[in-house]
Design a protein around this motif. Structure first.
Motif, mmCIF file in Angstrom:
data_model
loop_
_atom_site.group_PDB
_atom_site.id
_atom_site.type_symbol
_atom_site.label_atom_id
_atom_site.label_comp_id
_atom_site.label_asym_id
_atom_site.label_seq_id
_atom_site.Cartn_x
_atom_site.Cartn_y
_atom_site.Cartn_z
ATOM 1 N N HIS A 194 0.821 -1.207 0.000
ATOM 2 C CA HIS A 194 0.000 0.000 0.000
ATOM 3 C C HIS A 194 0.857 1.259 0.000
ATOM 4 O O HIS A 194 0.595 2.215 -0.754
ATOM 5 N N GLU A 195 1.915 1.258 0.858
ATOM 6 C CA GLU A 195 2.758 2.437 0.957
ATOM 7 C C GLU A 195 3.532 2.678 -0.334
ATOM 8 O O GLU A 195 3.786 3.828 -0.715
ATOM 9 N N LEU A 196 3.910 1.618 -1.022
ATOM 10 C CA LEU A 196 4.636 1.777 -2.283
ATOM 11 C C LEU A 196 3.679 2.138 -3.423
ATOM 12 O O LEU A 196 4.052 2.868 -4.355
ATOM 13 N N LYS A 197 2.492 1.612 -3.325
ATOM 14 C CA LYS A 197 1.544 1.827 -4.421
ATOM 15 C C LYS A 197 1.143 3.297 -4.547
ATOM 16 O O LYS A 197 1.024 3.835 -5.667
ATOM 17 N N THR A 198 0.963 3.961 -3.375
ATOM 18 C CA THR A 198 0.494 5.357 -3.404
ATOM 19 C C THR A 198 1.477 6.283 -4.126
ATOM 20 O O THR A 198 1.086 7.006 -5.064
ATOM 21 N N PRO A 199 2.765 6.324 -3.738
ATOM 22 C CA PRO A 199 3.674 7.233 -4.466
ATOM 23 C C PRO A 199 3.908 6.804 -5.908
ATOM 24 O O PRO A 199 4.023 7.640 -6.802
ATOM 25 N N ILE A 200 3.978 5.489 -6.145
ATOM 26 C CA ILE A 200 4.202 5.027 -7.526
ATOM 27 C C ILE A 200 3.023 5.421 -8.410
ATOM 28 O O ILE A 200 3.193 5.845 -9.569
ATOM 29 N N THR A 201 1.807 5.261 -7.864
ATOM 30 C CA THR A 201 0.616 5.646 -8.628
ATOM 31 C C THR A 201 0.631 7.142 -8.943
ATOM 32 O O THR A 201 0.302 7.574 -10.065
ATOM 33 N N SER A 202 1.020 7.938 -7.934
ATOM 34 C CA SER A 202 1.082 9.402 -8.144
ATOM 35 C C SER A 202 2.110 9.737 -9.208
ATOM 36 O O SER A 202 1.858 10.543 -10.123
ATOM 37 N N ILE A 203 3.300 9.169 -9.088
ATOM 38 C CA ILE A 203 4.366 9.453 -10.066
ATOM 39 C C ILE A 203 3.929 9.035 -11.464
ATOM 40 O O ILE A 203 4.108 9.775 -12.459
ATOM 41 N N LYS A 204 3.342 7.825 -11.578
ATOM 42 C CA LYS A 204 2.912 7.336 -12.883
ATOM 43 C C LYS A 204 1.804 8.210 -13.460
ATOM 44 O O LYS A 204 1.823 8.581 -14.651
ATOM 45 N N GLY A 205 0.830 8.613 -12.636
ATOM 46 C CA GLY A 205 -0.292 9.404 -13.125
ATOM 47 C C GLY A 205 0.141 10.777 -13.607
ATOM 48 O O GLY A 205 -0.270 11.223 -14.707
ATOM 49 N N PHE A 206 0.957 11.450 -12.796
ATOM 50 C CA PHE A 206 1.411 12.773 -13.204
ATOM 51 C C PHE A 206 2.351 12.690 -14.396
ATOM 52 O O PHE A 206 2.377 13.599 -15.241
ATOM 53 N N SER A 207 3.148 11.647 -14.479
ATOM 54 C CA SER A 207 4.040 11.487 -15.644
ATOM 55 C C SER A 207 3.217 11.300 -16.916
ATOM 56 O O SER A 207 3.523 11.893 -17.984
ATOM 57 N N GLU A 208 2.182 10.471 -16.852
ATOM 58 C CA GLU A 208 1.325 10.259 -18.025
ATOM 59 C C GLU A 208 0.618 11.570 -18.417
ATOM 60 O O GLU A 208 0.447 11.867 -19.605
ATOM 61 N N THR A 209 0.219 12.335 -17.389
ATOM 62 C CA THR A 209 -0.443 13.616 -17.675
ATOM 63 C C THR A 209 0.506 14.571 -18.382
ATOM 64 O O THR A 209 0.137 15.283 -19.337
ATOM 65 N N LEU A 210 1.756 14.601 -17.923
ATOM 66 C CA LEU A 210 2.770 15.453 -18.560
ATOM 67 C C LEU A 210 2.994 15.011 -20.000
ATOM 68 O O LEU A 210 3.107 15.844 -20.912
ATOM 69 N N ILE A 211 3.072 13.711 -20.199
ATOM 70 C CA ILE A 211 3.329 13.197 -21.547
ATOM 71 C C ILE A 211 2.158 13.517 -22.474
ATOM 72 O O ILE A 211 2.333 13.809 -23.661
ATOM 73 N N ASP A 212 0.970 13.471 -21.913
ATOM 74 C CA ASP A 212 -0.225 13.722 -22.737
ATOM 75 C C ASP A 212 -0.367 15.194 -23.126
ATOM 76 O O ASP A 212 -1.299 15.541 -23.855
ATOM 77 N N GLY A 213 0.526 16.067 -22.659
ATOM 78 C CA GLY A 213 0.459 17.457 -23.113
ATOM 79 C C GLY A 213 0.589 18.486 -22.032
ATOM 80 O O GLY A 213 0.743 19.687 -22.310
ATOM 81 N N ALA A 214 0.497 18.040 -20.784
ATOM 82 C CA ALA A 214 0.591 19.015 -19.694
ATOM 83 C C ALA A 214 1.979 19.628 -19.600
ATOM 84 O O ALA A 214 2.159 20.688 -18.997
ATOM 85 N N MET A 215 2.979 18.982 -20.223
ATOM 86 C CA MET A 215 4.356 19.516 -20.134
ATOM 87 C C MET A 215 4.479 20.855 -20.862
ATOM 88 O O MET A 215 5.426 21.614 -20.614
ATOM 89 N N PHE A 216 3.552 21.138 -21.768
ATOM 90 C CA PHE A 216 3.652 22.381 -22.507
ATOM 91 C C PHE A 216 3.097 23.560 -21.710
ATOM 92 O O PHE A 216 3.275 24.690 -22.079
ATOM 93 N N ASP A 217 2.389 23.201 -20.608
ATOM 94 C CA ASP A 217 1.898 24.249 -19.711
ATOM 95 C C ASP A 217 2.929 24.393 -18.610
ATOM 96 O O ASP A 217 3.071 23.505 -17.744
ATOM 97 N N GLN A 218 3.712 25.468 -18.658
ATOM 98 C CA GLN A 218 4.835 25.629 -17.743
ATOM 99 C C GLN A 218 4.392 25.565 -16.279
ATOM 100 O O GLN A 218 5.035 24.925 -15.451
ATOM 101 N N LYS A 219 3.321 26.235 -15.976
ATOM 102 C CA LYS A 219 2.873 26.268 -14.590
ATOM 103 C C LYS A 219 2.409 24.880 -14.122
ATOM 104 O O LYS A 219 2.755 24.435 -13.013
ATOM 105 N N MET A 220 1.642 24.218 -14.973
ATOM 106 C CA MET A 220 1.157 22.876 -14.622
ATOM 107 C C MET A 220 2.313 21.891 -14.535
ATOM 108 O O MET A 220 2.382 21.024 -13.655
ATOM 109 N N MET A 221 3.263 22.027 -15.448
ATOM 110 C CA MET A 221 4.403 21.118 -15.458
ATOM 111 C C MET A 221 5.199 21.264 -14.165
ATOM 112 O O MET A 221 5.644 20.287 -13.552
ATOM 113 N N THR A 222 5.407 22.530 -13.758
ATOM 114 C CA THR A 222 6.168 22.762 -12.525
ATOM 115 C C THR A 222 5.447 22.151 -11.324
ATOM 116 O O THR A 222 6.072 21.519 -10.451
#
Length: 589
Positions: A371-399
């Motif tokens: 459970h403890e490993l799943k929570t941070p890994i899920t967060s990292i994976k979710g935000f990484s996928e969001t960045l890849i899907d286009g959020a990286m072009f939004d400087q504020k959101m990316m930061t």
């Protein structure tokens, strides 16, 4: 045995005396009869001799009194001549205290048949007189009688001499036989007595007793046999004692509880482990029916099943003991002898509570880590996928997303480091780097490190500094880790505007450090679990603070590695106090 010797000697003496008395009576009677017969024959011959004197006298009136008097003196007897009608013609004179008148009466009584020929006549002074007579005849015509009377003094003296000789001989024989019998009884009863005494000692458990060696063939065999028996018994008892001690030691020191029940249902054995597990005394269980003293219905049912089926049983039970519940693996086996005789039941209680706890801890650990490993890994994976899907072009959101990924990565790193650190501390080869440390300085450093975190929540940290420095031998790095965890928890679980107090005290051998807060507190039922891995009193607050749930587990292991002790005192809504007790010097292994 002395009584036996006395009885034997008394019996022997009684037998000897009886035999000797009987022999004396028989011999005395034989000698008496023989002597009386010889005496009678002699006097009869004397009477016949006197009677021959009258063969030449045709007329009894012409008796030569002088010759008869001479003959009477020679024979030392009284001679009396009478006619056929008993009238006395001649009498040698009064003698033996018998008068002429008394003499006439006796003669008349003998001739008339009033007295028997064998009668003796008492003449006083314990003396008796006997009469011997013979008919006097001439030319085939009876003229009268001649009487010869004499005392029996000679016979009486002979009797006395005979009895004196017999008494002396038999007394001497009695003394001699008694001495011989005494020697015989001593010779043969002494070895028997010694053998009996040794047998009694053997019966009383003294297997070192021995019979003195005897050179006699008969008693020597007895003493040798007793000694061989004693030696064999001693060896058997020694072997039995060794086996009994081994068995008793095994039974008493085995880690599992043992309960032995006989065929009637009475408990005949419980070992120390059983008493310690169930908190009972020997007197409460021994020689009592099992269903009267055993409180657990499950155990009673198991015993009844074994009695009924006569089969082995293996079963796991959760039994209530006082205020706790413990897991047991119970192994029951019927005891049946080689000739199919039912002897009873043996129950073995294996306490598997710790194994159950370890198994549950393993399950909880796997679940919590996952459970403890799943929570941070899920967060990292979710935000990484969001960045890849286009959020990286939004400087504020990316930061913002990258900051979240960094924070979760730090949390993940902290969790892994804590797991590795806890695993290292729990290893058997884990060692501490002891060095002399000023505990006041160490606490100041920790407070300084955490002051910023306390200021963010407007929490006051008070350090009650003692008047003197306190130097102890500890692992500086590990103990600093302990206080960082404790003070961090105190800050995390204290509301804004609260207070954290650190105090230190000591005695001759130990030092005490207290970390007290005014936070939310801990419920009493949860205090025993706070040192478990991943256990959180307030899960939401703990995750907000970035805690991993391993801090107190690490604290407990480090304190115990220092041979110290940690205690907790807490009240809900008032705060919590952790007290650490440490030795001032490095503990000896």
């Amino acid at each position: 045995m002395i009584r036996f010797r006395k009885r034997l000697l008394f019996t022997l003496i009684t037998l000897i005396i009886t035999v000797l008395i009987g022999l004396g009576l028989v011999l005395g009677q034989l000698f008496k009869e023989y002597y009386r017969q010889a005496f009678d024959e002699r006097l009869n011959k004397e009477v016949s001799l006197v009677a021959t004197y009258f063969t030449d006298h045709q007329n009894l009136e012409k008796i030569d009194a002088e010759k008869l008097n001479h003959l009477s003196k020679t024979l030392d007897s009284r001679i009396t001549v009478t006619r056929t009608d008993g009238r006395i013609i001649y009498d040698s004179g009064e003698s033996h205290f018998i008068t002429h008148k008394h003499n006439q009466e006796i003669i008349n009584g003998l001739l008339s048949g009033k007295y028997k020929k064998a009668d003796d006549f008492d003449i006083g002074e314990k003396r008796k007189v006997h009469y011997y007579w013979k008919e006097l005849s001439h030319s085939d015509q009876m003229d009268g009688y001649v009487f010869v009377s004499t005392t029996l003094t000679e016979i009486k003296n002979a009797y006395k001499q005979i009895w004196w000789i017999l008494t002396s001989s038999l007394s001497f024989a009695l003394v001699f036989i008694m001495m011989l019998g005494l020697q015989i009884t001593r010779r043969y009863t002494k070895p028997i007595e010694e053998a009996a005494n040794v047998a009694m000692e053997l019966a009383n458990g003294n297997y070192l007793a021995r019979v003195p060696e005897d050179q006699s063939k008969e008693t020597g065999q007895l003493s040798n046999s007793i000694n061989d028996l004693a030696k064999n018994l001693e060896e058997m008892v020694q072997v039995h004692d060794i086996q009994r001690d081994r068995l008793a030691t095994l039974i008493e020191n085995i880690g599992s509880g043992l309960l032995l029940i006989d065929s009637r249902g009475y408990i005949i054995l419980i070992n120390r482990a059983f008493k310690e597990i169930f908190h009972v005394r020997t007197t409460d269980y021994l020689y009592k029916l099992y269903y009267e003293v055993i409180d657990q219905d499950e155990v009673i049912k198991l015993i009844e099943d074994i009695f009924r089926t006569e089969q082995k049983v293996k079963k796991q039970l959760l039994l209530p003991l006082s205020i706790e519940r413990r897991h047991f693996e119970i192994y029951g086996v019927p005891i049946i002898s080689t000739n199919d005789v039912w002897k009873g039941i043996l129950l073995v209680f294996h306490d598997i509570t710790e194994l159950k706890k370890l198994e549950q801890m393993r399950k909880d650990f796997v679940a919590n880590v996952s459970h403890e490993l799943k929570t941070p890994i899920t967060s990292i994976k979710g935000f990484s996928e969001t960045l890849i899907d286009g959020a990286m072009f939004d400087q504020k959101m990316m930061t913002a997303f990258l900051n979240i990924i960094l924070k979760e990565s730090d949390r993940l790193q902290t969790l892994i480091e804590d797991l590795l650190d806890l695993s290292k501390i729990e290893q058997p080869e884990f060692t501490l780097n002891y060095q002399k440390t000023n505990m006041v300085s160490l606490l100041r450093e920790v407070i300084e490190m955490l002051k910023g975190k306390a200021n963010k929540k407007n929490i006051e940290i008070e350090f009650k500094v003692p008047n003197e420095d306190m130097v102890v031998e500890i692992d500086n790095y590990r103990m600093k880790q302990v206080f960082i965890n404790l003070i961090t928890n105190a800050i995390s679980y204290t509301q804004e505007g609260g207070k954290v107090c650190i105090a230190i005290a000591s005695d001759d051998e130990k030092i005490f450090v207290m970390v007290q807060d005014t936070g939310v507190g801990i419920e009493k039922k949860e205090i025993p679990r706070i040192f478990e891995r991943f256990y959180r009193v307030d899960k939401a607050r703990s995750r907000e603070s970035g805690g991993t749930g391993l801090g107190l587990a690490i604290v407990k292991h480090i304190v115990e590695a220092h041979r110290g002790h940690i205690t907790v005192d807490s009240k809900v809504g008032e705060g919590t106090t952790f007290t650490i007790e440490l030795n001032k010097t490095k503990p000896k292994n």
